[in-house]
Design an enzyme around this catalytic site. Structure first.
Site, PDB file in Angstrom:
ATOM      1  N   GLU A  84     -45.264  33.801   6.273  1.00  0.00           N
ATOM      2  CA  GLU A  84     -45.643  34.273   4.928  1.00  0.00           C
ATOM      3  C   GLU A  84     -45.776  33.108   3.962  1.00  0.00           C
ATOM      4  O   GLU A  84     -46.223  33.284   2.833  1.00  0.00           O
ATOM      5  CB  GLU A  84     -44.603  35.276   4.397  1.00  0.00           C
ATOM      6  CG  GLU A  84     -44.444  36.538   5.236  1.00  0.00           C
ATOM      7  CD  GLU A  84     -45.678  37.454   5.213  1.00  0.00           C
ATOM      8  OE1 GLU A  84     -46.599  37.218   4.410  1.00  0.00           O
ATOM      9  OE2 GLU A  84     -45.692  38.404   6.011  1.00  0.00           O
TER      10      GLU A  84
ATOM     11  N   HIS B  98     -50.349  41.547  15.643  1.00  0.00           N
ATOM     12  CA  HIS B  98     -49.840  41.905  14.319  1.00  0.00           C
ATOM     13  C   HIS B  98     -49.858  43.414  14.195  1.00  0.00           C
ATOM     14  O   HIS B  98     -50.835  44.051  14.578  1.00  0.00           O
ATOM     15  CB  HIS B  98     -50.685  41.291  13.206  1.00  0.00           C
ATOM     16  CG  HIS B  98     -49.912  41.194  11.934  1.00  0.00           C
ATOM     17  ND1 HIS B  98     -49.512  42.310  11.224  1.00  0.00           N
ATOM     18  CD2 HIS B  98     -49.402  40.127  11.275  1.00  0.00           C
ATOM     19  CE1 HIS B  98     -48.807  41.926  10.178  1.00  0.00           C
ATOM     20  NE2 HIS B  98     -48.721  40.618  10.175  1.00  0.00           N
TER      21      HIS B  98
ATOM     22  N   HIS C  78     -42.596  41.678  11.085  1.00  0.00           N
ATOM     23  CA  HIS C  78     -42.165  40.593  11.973  1.00  0.00           C
ATOM     24  C   HIS C  78     -40.936  40.993  12.801  1.00  0.00           C
ATOM     25  O   HIS C  78     -40.671  40.403  13.839  1.00  0.00           O
ATOM     26  CB  HIS C  78     -41.909  39.310  11.172  1.00  0.00           C
ATOM     27  CG  HIS C  78     -43.123  38.815  10.419  1.00  0.00           C
ATOM     28  ND1 HIS C  78     -43.175  37.604   9.785  1.00  0.00           N
ATOM     29  CD2 HIS C  78     -44.334  39.388  10.208  1.00  0.00           C
ATOM     30  CE1 HIS C  78     -44.366  37.452   9.203  1.00  0.00           C
ATOM     31  NE2 HIS C  78     -45.082  38.530   9.442  1.00  0.00           N
TER      32      HIS C  78
ATOM     33  N   HIS D 115     -46.685  44.795   3.467  1.00  0.00           N
ATOM     34  CA  HIS D 115     -46.168  44.244   2.204  1.00  0.00           C
ATOM     35  C   HIS D 115     -45.758  45.357   1.229  1.00  0.00           C
ATOM     36  O   HIS D 115     -45.623  45.108   0.034  1.00  0.00           O
ATOM     37  CB  HIS D 115     -47.167  43.291   1.524  1.00  0.00           C
ATOM     38  CG  HIS D 115     -47.407  42.038   2.321  1.00  0.00           C
ATOM     39  ND1 HIS D 115     -48.000  40.901   1.789  1.00  0.00           N
ATOM     40  CD2 HIS D 115     -47.143  41.726   3.610  1.00  0.00           C
ATOM     41  CE1 HIS D 115     -48.080  39.967   2.716  1.00  0.00           C
ATOM     42  NE2 HIS D 115     -47.573  40.443   3.840  1.00  0.00           N
TER      43      HIS D 115
ATOM     44  N   CYS E 152     -43.649  43.084   6.738  1.00  0.00           N
ATOM     45  CA  CYS E 152     -44.925  42.718   7.375  1.00  0.00           C
ATOM     46  C   CYS E 152     -44.809  42.882   8.890  1.00  0.00           C
ATOM     47  O   CYS E 152     -45.644  42.379   9.650  1.00  0.00           O
ATOM     48  CB  CYS E 152     -45.332  41.305   6.995  1.00  0.00           C
ATOM     49  SG  CYS E 152     -47.107  41.015   7.188  1.00  0.00           S
TER      50      CYS E 152
ATOM     51  N   ASP F  77     -44.104  35.621  14.852  1.00  0.00           N
ATOM     52  CA  ASP F  77     -43.550  35.091  13.602  1.00  0.00           C
ATOM     53  C   ASP F  77     -42.193  35.749  13.363  1.00  0.00           C
ATOM     54  O   ASP F  77     -41.894  36.803  13.925  1.00  0.00           O
ATOM     55  CB  ASP F  77     -44.509  35.311  12.426  1.00  0.00           C
ATOM     56  CG  ASP F  77     -45.250  36.639  12.518  1.00  0.00           C
ATOM     57  OD1 ASP F  77     -44.786  37.537  13.252  1.00  0.00           O
ATOM     58  OD2 ASP F  77     -46.282  36.793  11.852  1.00  0.00           O
TER      59      ASP F  77
HETATM   60  C1  LIG Z   1     -50.624  39.218   7.830  1.00  0.00           C
HETATM   61  C2  LIG Z   1     -50.290  38.855   6.443  1.00  0.00           C
HETATM   62  O1  LIG Z   1     -50.062  39.733   5.620  1.00  0.00           O
HETATM   63  N1  LIG Z   1     -50.235  37.543   6.141  1.00  0.00           N
HETATM   64  C3  LIG Z   1     -50.032  37.053   4.823  1.00  0.00           C
HETATM   65  C4  LIG Z   1     -50.106  35.538   4.806  1.00  0.00           C
HETATM   66  C5  LIG Z   1     -49.838  34.952   3.442  1.00  0.00           C
HETATM   67  C6  LIG Z   1     -50.237  33.530   3.270  1.00  0.00           C
HETATM   68  C7  LIG Z   1     -49.978  32.976   1.898  1.00  0.00           C
HETATM   69  N2  LIG Z   1     -48.636  33.202   1.417  1.00  0.00           N
HETATM   70  C8  LIG Z   1     -50.978  33.535   0.881  1.00  0.00           C
HETATM   71  O2  LIG Z   1     -50.629  34.429   0.105  1.00  0.00           O
HETATM   72  O3  LIG Z   1     -52.116  33.068   0.837  1.00  0.00           O
HETATM   73  C9  LIG Z   1     -51.088  37.627   3.881  1.00  0.00           C
HETATM   74  O4  LIG Z   1     -50.760  37.818   2.680  1.00  0.00           O
HETATM   75  O5  LIG Z   1     -52.230  37.901   4.286  1.00  0.00           O
END
Ligand SMILES: CC(=O)N[C@@H](CCC[C@H](N)C(=O)O)C(=O)O
Length: 375
Positions: A129, A155, A97, A348, A95, A70
Protein backbone atom coordinates in the site's frame (compact mmCIF):
# COMPACT_ATOMS: atom_id res chain seq x y z
CA UNK A 1 -19.72 -23.28 17.12
CA UNK A 2 -18.79 -23.94 13.50
CA UNK A 3 -15.41 -25.48 12.70
CA UNK A 4 -13.38 -23.49 10.18
CA UNK A 5 -10.54 -24.74 7.99
CA UNK A 6 -6.99 -24.10 9.26
CA UNK A 7 -6.36 -21.47 6.59
CA UNK A 8 -9.59 -19.63 7.34
CA UNK A 9 -8.44 -19.62 10.94
CA UNK A 10 -5.04 -18.29 9.87
CA UNK A 11 -6.77 -15.55 7.87
CA UNK A 12 -8.78 -14.58 10.97
CA UNK A 13 -5.68 -14.45 13.16
CA UNK A 14 -3.83 -12.35 10.59
CA UNK A 15 -6.90 -10.15 10.16
CA UNK A 16 -6.60 -9.17 13.83
CA UNK A 17 -3.06 -7.82 13.55
CA UNK A 18 -2.87 -5.52 10.49
CA UNK A 19 0.27 -3.38 10.30
CA UNK A 20 1.38 -0.63 7.93
CA UNK A 21 4.16 -0.94 5.34
CA UNK A 22 7.57 -1.91 6.76
CA UNK A 23 6.05 -2.15 10.25
CA UNK A 24 4.74 -5.72 9.74
CA UNK A 25 6.72 -7.12 12.70
CA UNK A 26 3.96 -9.24 14.27
CA UNK A 27 2.79 -10.36 10.84
CA UNK A 28 6.31 -11.44 9.89
CA UNK A 29 6.68 -13.36 13.15
CA UNK A 30 3.30 -15.04 12.66
CA UNK A 31 4.26 -16.12 9.13
CA UNK A 32 7.69 -17.34 10.26
CA UNK A 33 6.20 -19.34 13.14
CA UNK A 34 3.90 -21.10 10.68
CA UNK A 35 6.58 -21.72 8.06
CA UNK A 36 9.02 -23.08 10.69
CA UNK A 37 6.28 -25.43 11.95
CA UNK A 38 6.39 -27.27 8.58
CA UNK A 39 8.92 -30.05 7.71
CA UNK A 40 12.13 -28.15 6.91
CA UNK A 41 14.01 -30.63 4.64
CA UNK A 42 13.09 -28.86 1.40
CA UNK A 43 12.93 -25.29 2.76
CA UNK A 44 15.34 -22.38 2.80
CA UNK A 45 14.01 -19.31 4.61
CA UNK A 46 15.47 -15.80 4.53
CA UNK A 47 14.02 -12.60 5.94
CA UNK A 48 14.30 -9.26 4.16
CA UNK A 49 13.26 -6.24 6.28
CA UNK A 50 9.71 -7.23 7.37
CA UNK A 51 9.33 -9.55 4.37
CA UNK A 52 10.27 -13.20 3.89
CA UNK A 53 11.63 -15.33 1.05
CA UNK A 54 10.99 -19.10 1.17
CA UNK A 55 12.62 -21.36 -1.39
CA UNK A 56 11.17 -24.86 -1.72
CA UNK A 57 13.28 -27.46 -3.44
CA UNK A 58 11.42 -29.38 -6.15
CA UNK A 59 11.66 -33.12 -6.81
CA UNK A 60 13.37 -32.70 -10.20
CA UNK A 61 13.66 -29.00 -10.94
CA UNK A 62 14.13 -27.42 -14.37
CA UNK A 63 12.98 -23.93 -13.35
CA UNK A 64 11.85 -21.82 -10.39
CA UNK A 65 8.27 -20.60 -10.12
CA UNK A 66 7.71 -17.48 -7.98
CA UNK A 67 4.58 -16.85 -5.92
CA UNK A 68 4.19 -13.44 -4.32
CA UNK A 69 1.83 -12.23 -1.61
CA UNK A 70 1.64 -8.81 0.01
CA UNK A 71 1.40 -8.60 3.80
CA UNK A 72 0.57 -5.03 4.92
CA UNK A 73 -2.67 -3.43 6.11
CA UNK A 74 -4.23 0.04 5.81
CA UNK A 75 -4.80 3.00 8.18
CA UNK A 76 -8.57 2.39 8.39
CA UNK A 77 -10.82 1.97 11.44
CA UNK A 78 -12.59 -1.36 10.89
CA UNK A 79 -16.41 -1.33 10.87
CA UNK A 80 -17.20 -4.95 9.95
CA UNK A 81 -18.37 -5.92 13.44
CA UNK A 82 -16.67 -9.31 12.92
CA UNK A 83 -15.78 -11.31 16.04
CA UNK A 84 -12.17 -11.39 14.79
CA UNK A 85 -11.92 -7.65 13.96
CA UNK A 86 -8.59 -5.86 14.05
CA UNK A 87 -7.15 -5.37 17.53
CA UNK A 88 -4.83 -2.67 16.20
CA UNK A 89 -6.32 0.82 16.54
CA UNK A 90 -6.85 2.54 13.17
CA UNK A 91 -5.49 -0.41 11.20
CA UNK A 92 -7.38 -2.85 9.02
CA UNK A 93 -6.76 -5.51 6.40
CA UNK A 94 -9.14 -3.70 4.06
CA UNK A 95 -7.39 -4.74 0.86
CA UNK A 96 -7.49 -8.50 1.42
CA UNK A 97 -3.82 -9.06 2.23
CA UNK A 98 -4.97 -11.32 5.12
CA UNK A 99 -6.63 -13.50 2.44
CA UNK A 100 -3.57 -13.29 0.22
CA UNK A 101 -1.29 -14.47 3.07
CA UNK A 102 -3.60 -17.30 4.21
CA UNK A 103 -3.82 -18.57 0.62
CA UNK A 104 -0.03 -18.31 0.20
CA UNK A 105 0.52 -20.33 3.40
CA UNK A 106 -2.05 -22.89 2.22
CA UNK A 107 -0.29 -23.30 -1.13
CA UNK A 108 3.15 -23.34 0.53
CA UNK A 109 2.15 -26.03 3.01
CA UNK A 110 0.56 -28.14 0.25
CA UNK A 111 3.73 -28.13 -1.85
CA UNK A 112 5.87 -28.95 1.19
CA UNK A 113 3.83 -32.14 1.67
CA UNK A 114 3.26 -32.78 -2.06
CA UNK A 115 6.41 -31.54 -3.82
CA UNK A 116 6.20 -30.56 -7.47
CA UNK A 117 9.16 -31.07 -9.81
CA UNK A 118 10.17 -27.42 -10.09
CA UNK A 119 11.60 -25.22 -7.37
CA UNK A 120 9.28 -22.64 -5.87
CA UNK A 121 10.04 -19.22 -4.44
CA UNK A 122 7.43 -17.73 -2.09
CA UNK A 123 7.77 -13.99 -1.56
CA UNK A 124 5.98 -12.40 1.41
CA UNK A 125 6.27 -8.75 0.44
CA UNK A 126 5.81 -5.79 2.78
CA UNK A 127 4.44 -2.30 2.03
CA UNK A 128 2.29 -2.85 -1.06
CA UNK A 129 0.00 0.00 0.00
CA UNK A 130 3.05 2.23 0.20
CA UNK A 131 5.85 3.12 0.13
CA UNK A 132 6.35 -0.07 -1.94
CA UNK A 133 8.27 -3.24 -1.10
CA UNK A 134 8.36 -4.94 -4.49
CA UNK A 135 10.97 -2.75 -6.19
CA UNK A 136 13.55 -2.88 -3.35
CA UNK A 137 12.90 -6.60 -2.77
CA UNK A 138 13.59 -7.19 -6.45
CA UNK A 139 16.94 -5.43 -6.05
CA UNK A 140 17.89 -7.50 -2.97
CA UNK A 141 20.78 -9.98 -3.07
CA UNK A 142 18.36 -12.76 -2.05
CA UNK A 143 16.15 -12.12 -5.05
CA UNK A 144 19.19 -11.91 -7.33
CA UNK A 145 20.36 -15.30 -6.04
CA UNK A 146 16.91 -16.95 -6.16
CA UNK A 147 15.48 -15.15 -9.23
CA UNK A 148 12.44 -17.12 -10.45
CA UNK A 149 11.85 -17.89 -14.14
CA UNK A 150 8.20 -16.93 -13.88
CA UNK A 151 6.06 -15.33 -11.18
CA UNK A 152 2.41 -15.12 -10.18
CA UNK A 153 0.19 -13.32 -7.67
CA UNK A 154 -3.50 -12.79 -7.01
CA UNK A 155 -5.66 -10.02 -5.64
CA UNK A 156 -9.08 -10.45 -4.10
CA UNK A 157 -11.98 -8.94 -6.07
CA UNK A 158 -15.11 -8.11 -4.01
CA UNK A 159 -17.21 -7.63 -7.16
CA UNK A 160 -16.78 -11.17 -8.52
CA UNK A 161 -18.43 -14.34 -7.14
CA UNK A 162 -16.60 -16.97 -5.16
CA UNK A 163 -15.39 -19.72 -7.50
CA UNK A 164 -14.26 -17.29 -10.19
CA UNK A 165 -11.06 -15.67 -11.32
CA UNK A 166 -10.94 -12.57 -13.51
CA UNK A 167 -7.92 -11.87 -15.65
CA UNK A 168 -6.72 -10.50 -18.96
CA UNK A 169 -3.57 -10.63 -21.04
CA UNK A 170 -1.44 -7.47 -21.14
CA UNK A 171 -2.32 -4.42 -19.07
CA UNK A 172 -4.26 -5.30 -15.90
CA UNK A 173 -3.56 -2.46 -13.44
CA UNK A 174 -2.68 1.21 -13.93
CA UNK A 175 0.46 3.27 -13.44
CA UNK A 176 0.13 5.09 -10.13
CA UNK A 177 1.71 7.95 -8.27
CA UNK A 178 0.87 9.38 -4.89
CA UNK A 179 0.32 13.15 -4.74
CA UNK A 180 0.92 15.50 -1.82
CA UNK A 181 0.56 19.28 -2.25
CA UNK A 182 1.36 21.71 0.58
CA UNK A 183 0.04 25.28 0.46
CA UNK A 184 1.30 28.06 2.72
CA UNK A 185 -0.28 31.52 2.78
CA UNK A 186 -1.03 34.15 5.41
CA UNK A 187 -3.47 33.35 8.20
CA UNK A 188 -5.41 35.81 10.31
CA UNK A 189 -8.70 36.80 11.95
CA UNK A 190 -11.82 35.35 10.30
CA UNK A 191 -13.34 38.85 10.15
CA UNK A 192 -10.42 40.34 8.16
CA UNK A 193 -10.03 38.18 5.04
CA UNK A 194 -8.56 41.09 3.03
CA UNK A 195 -5.47 41.01 5.27
CA UNK A 196 -4.81 37.30 4.63
CA UNK A 197 -4.23 34.68 1.94
CA UNK A 198 -6.67 31.93 2.85
CA UNK A 199 -5.29 28.45 2.11
CA UNK A 200 -8.70 26.76 2.53
CA UNK A 201 -9.97 28.81 -0.43
CA UNK A 202 -6.78 28.08 -2.42
CA UNK A 203 -6.99 24.33 -1.69
CA UNK A 204 -10.67 24.14 -2.67
CA UNK A 205 -9.98 25.92 -5.94
CA UNK A 206 -7.00 23.63 -6.61
CA UNK A 207 -9.03 20.44 -6.05
CA UNK A 208 -11.60 21.59 -8.63
CA UNK A 209 -8.92 22.55 -11.14
CA UNK A 210 -7.15 19.18 -10.78
CA UNK A 211 -10.25 17.43 -12.12
CA UNK A 212 -10.13 19.57 -15.26
CA UNK A 213 -6.86 17.78 -16.14
CA UNK A 214 -8.81 14.54 -16.52
CA UNK A 215 -11.61 16.08 -18.57
CA UNK A 216 -9.48 18.40 -20.71
CA UNK A 217 -5.87 17.22 -20.93
CA UNK A 218 -6.07 13.43 -21.09
CA UNK A 219 -7.16 11.65 -24.28
CA UNK A 220 -10.67 10.37 -23.39
CA UNK A 221 -9.71 6.99 -24.86
CA UNK A 222 -6.70 6.76 -22.54
CA UNK A 223 -8.20 6.86 -19.05
CA UNK A 224 -6.72 8.62 -16.04
CA UNK A 225 -7.90 9.33 -12.50
CA UNK A 226 -6.92 11.95 -9.94
CA UNK A 227 -8.40 11.25 -6.52
CA UNK A 228 -7.95 13.63 -3.61
CA UNK A 229 -8.54 11.42 -0.57
CA UNK A 230 -7.65 13.85 2.17
CA UNK A 231 -7.54 17.62 2.75
CA UNK A 232 -6.25 19.18 5.93
CA UNK A 233 -5.90 22.85 6.75
CA UNK A 234 -6.46 25.56 9.29
CA UNK A 235 -6.74 25.44 13.03
CA UNK A 236 -10.18 26.57 14.31
CA UNK A 237 -13.45 27.87 12.86
CA UNK A 238 -12.71 31.59 13.24
CA UNK A 239 -9.12 31.74 12.04
CA UNK A 240 -8.26 32.00 8.37
CA UNK A 241 -6.04 29.07 7.46
CA UNK A 242 -2.36 29.69 6.88
CA UNK A 243 -1.67 26.09 5.75
CA UNK A 244 -3.48 23.44 3.77
CA UNK A 245 -2.42 20.03 2.49
CA UNK A 246 -3.96 17.95 -0.26
CA UNK A 247 -3.26 14.20 -0.37
CA UNK A 248 -4.22 12.07 -3.31
CA UNK A 249 -3.23 9.65 -6.00
CA UNK A 250 -2.88 9.72 -9.78
CA UNK A 251 -3.75 6.72 -11.98
CA UNK A 252 -3.10 6.44 -15.73
CA UNK A 253 -3.36 3.57 -18.18
CA UNK A 254 -0.27 4.71 -20.08
CA UNK A 255 3.09 5.87 -18.73
CA UNK A 256 2.94 8.83 -21.20
CA UNK A 257 -0.30 10.08 -19.66
CA UNK A 258 1.34 10.01 -16.21
CA UNK A 259 4.03 12.41 -17.50
CA UNK A 260 1.37 14.67 -19.05
CA UNK A 261 -0.88 14.67 -15.95
CA UNK A 262 2.06 15.57 -13.71
CA UNK A 263 3.16 18.43 -15.95
CA UNK A 264 -0.42 19.82 -15.92
CA UNK A 265 -0.58 19.48 -12.10
CA UNK A 266 2.66 21.44 -11.85
CA UNK A 267 1.32 24.18 -14.15
CA UNK A 268 -1.98 24.46 -12.24
CA UNK A 269 -0.22 24.53 -8.86
CA UNK A 270 2.02 27.34 -10.20
CA UNK A 271 -1.17 29.18 -11.19
CA UNK A 272 -2.61 28.78 -7.68
CA UNK A 273 0.69 30.02 -6.24
CA UNK A 274 0.43 33.23 -8.30
CA UNK A 275 -3.34 33.62 -8.05
CA UNK A 276 -3.59 33.09 -4.30
CA UNK A 277 -0.21 34.60 -3.36
CA UNK A 278 1.06 31.56 -1.53
CA UNK A 279 3.94 29.08 -1.44
CA UNK A 280 3.40 25.55 -2.75
CA UNK A 281 5.28 22.27 -2.65
CA UNK A 282 4.49 19.11 -4.61
CA UNK A 283 5.68 15.65 -3.50
CA UNK A 284 4.84 12.58 -5.59
CA UNK A 285 5.50 10.02 -2.82
CA UNK A 286 5.67 6.50 -4.17
CA UNK A 287 5.04 5.51 -7.77
CA UNK A 288 4.10 2.08 -9.13
CA UNK A 289 4.71 0.63 -12.55
CA UNK A 290 1.66 -0.79 -14.34
CA UNK A 291 0.78 -4.47 -13.92
CA UNK A 292 1.29 -6.03 -17.35
CA UNK A 293 0.48 -9.73 -17.69
CA UNK A 294 2.64 -11.90 -19.93
CA UNK A 295 0.39 -12.88 -22.85
CA UNK A 296 1.50 -16.50 -23.23
CA UNK A 297 1.46 -17.41 -19.53
CA UNK A 298 -1.88 -15.68 -18.96
CA UNK A 299 -3.47 -17.47 -21.92
CA UNK A 300 -2.18 -20.75 -20.50
CA UNK A 301 -3.56 -19.92 -17.02
CA UNK A 302 -6.97 -19.14 -18.53
CA UNK A 303 -6.99 -22.41 -20.46
CA UNK A 304 -6.03 -24.29 -17.30
CA UNK A 305 -8.80 -22.54 -15.32
CA UNK A 306 -11.42 -23.16 -18.04
CA UNK A 307 -10.66 -26.87 -17.84
CA UNK A 308 -11.33 -26.77 -14.09
CA UNK A 309 -15.07 -27.27 -13.68
CA UNK A 310 -14.95 -25.67 -10.21
CA UNK A 311 -13.53 -22.40 -11.56
CA UNK A 312 -15.35 -19.79 -13.61
CA UNK A 313 -13.08 -17.59 -15.77
CA UNK A 314 -14.05 -13.97 -16.35
CA UNK A 315 -12.21 -11.94 -18.97
CA UNK A 316 -12.03 -8.58 -17.25
CA UNK A 317 -11.07 -5.08 -18.32
CA UNK A 318 -8.03 -3.28 -16.96
CA UNK A 319 -8.53 -1.50 -13.61
CA UNK A 320 -7.23 1.79 -12.25
CA UNK A 321 -5.94 0.07 -9.12
CA UNK A 322 -2.18 0.06 -8.61
CA UNK A 323 0.10 -2.76 -7.48
CA UNK A 324 3.84 -2.71 -7.00
CA UNK A 325 3.83 -6.32 -8.21
CA UNK A 326 4.04 -4.49 -11.57
CA UNK A 327 7.77 -4.00 -10.89
CA UNK A 328 8.25 -7.77 -10.55
CA UNK A 329 6.28 -8.41 -13.76
CA UNK A 330 8.48 -5.86 -15.55
CA UNK A 331 11.51 -8.09 -14.86
CA UNK A 332 9.98 -11.58 -14.69
CA UNK A 333 7.37 -13.12 -17.02
CA UNK A 334 4.17 -13.86 -15.15
CA UNK A 335 0.72 -12.63 -14.26
CA UNK A 336 -1.63 -11.38 -11.60
CA UNK A 337 -5.30 -12.35 -11.48
CA UNK A 338 -8.38 -11.29 -9.53
CA UNK A 339 -9.91 -13.83 -7.17
CA UNK A 340 -13.68 -13.51 -6.68
CA UNK A 341 -14.61 -13.06 -2.99
CA UNK A 342 -18.09 -11.57 -3.29
CA UNK A 343 -18.26 -8.75 -0.72
CA UNK A 344 -20.94 -6.05 -0.59
CA UNK A 345 -18.24 -3.52 0.29
CA UNK A 346 -15.23 -2.87 -1.91
CA UNK A 347 -11.48 -2.70 -1.43
CA UNK A 348 -10.30 -0.04 1.04
CA UNK A 349 -13.77 0.07 2.67
CA UNK A 350 -14.10 -0.19 6.46
CA UNK A 351 -16.83 -2.84 6.02
CA UNK A 352 -15.01 -5.03 3.47
CA UNK A 353 -15.84 -8.61 4.39
CA UNK A 354 -14.70 -11.11 1.73
CA UNK A 355 -16.35 -14.54 1.65
CA UNK A 356 -14.02 -17.01 3.32
CA UNK A 357 -15.02 -19.97 1.09
CA UNK A 358 -12.76 -18.38 -1.52
CA UNK A 359 -9.66 -19.29 0.53
CA UNK A 360 -9.82 -23.09 0.15
CA UNK A 361 -11.01 -22.76 -3.45
CA UNK A 362 -7.99 -20.58 -4.28
CA UNK A 363 -5.55 -22.94 -2.53
CA UNK A 364 -6.90 -25.89 -4.47
CA UNK A 365 -6.87 -23.99 -7.80
CA UNK A 366 -3.33 -22.66 -7.37
CA UNK A 367 -1.83 -25.93 -6.15
CA UNK A 368 -3.46 -27.60 -9.17
CA UNK A 369 -1.93 -24.98 -11.47
CA UNK A 370 1.50 -25.34 -9.86
CA UNK A 371 1.43 -29.14 -10.19
CA UNK A 372 0.53 -28.71 -13.87
CA UNK A 373 3.07 -25.94 -14.55
CA UNK A 374 5.86 -27.34 -12.40
CA UNK A 375 5.73 -30.87 -13.85
C1 LIG B 1 -4.78 -3.03 -5.07
C2 LIG B 1 -4.72 -1.69 -4.44
O1 LIG B 1 -5.73 -1.21 -3.95
N1 LIG B 1 -3.53 -1.07 -4.44
C3 LIG B 1 -3.35 0.26 -3.97
C4 LIG B 1 -1.91 0.71 -4.17
C5 LIG B 1 -1.64 2.09 -3.63
C6 LIG B 1 -0.38 2.72 -4.11
C7 LIG B 1 -0.14 4.11 -3.57
N2 LIG B 1 -0.28 4.21 -2.14
C8 LIG B 1 -1.08 5.12 -4.25
O2 LIG B 1 -2.07 5.53 -3.64
O3 LIG B 1 -0.81 5.52 -5.38
C9 LIG B 1 -4.28 1.21 -4.71
O4 LIG B 1 -4.71 2.22 -4.08
O5 LIG B 1 -4.62 1.00 -5.89
Amino acid sequence: MSIVSPFVNIRRELHQIPELGFQEFKTQQYLLDYIYSLPQERLQIKTWKTGIFVKIKGANPSKTIGYRTDIDGLPIIEETGLSFSSVHTDRMHACGHDFHMAIALGVLSHVVYHPINDDLLFIFQPAEEGPGGAAPMLQSDIMKEWMPDMIMALHIAPEYPVGSIAVKEGLLFANTSELFIDLKGKGGHAAYPHQTNDMIIAACSLVGQLQSIISRNVDPLDSAVITVGKITGGTVQNIIAENARIEGTIRTLSPDSMVKVKSRIEAIVKGVEVGYECETKIDYGCMYHQVYNNEELTKELMEFARADEKMNVIECKEAMTGEDFGYMLKEIPGFMFWLGVDSAFGLHHAKLSPTEDAIEKAISFITGYLSYKGK
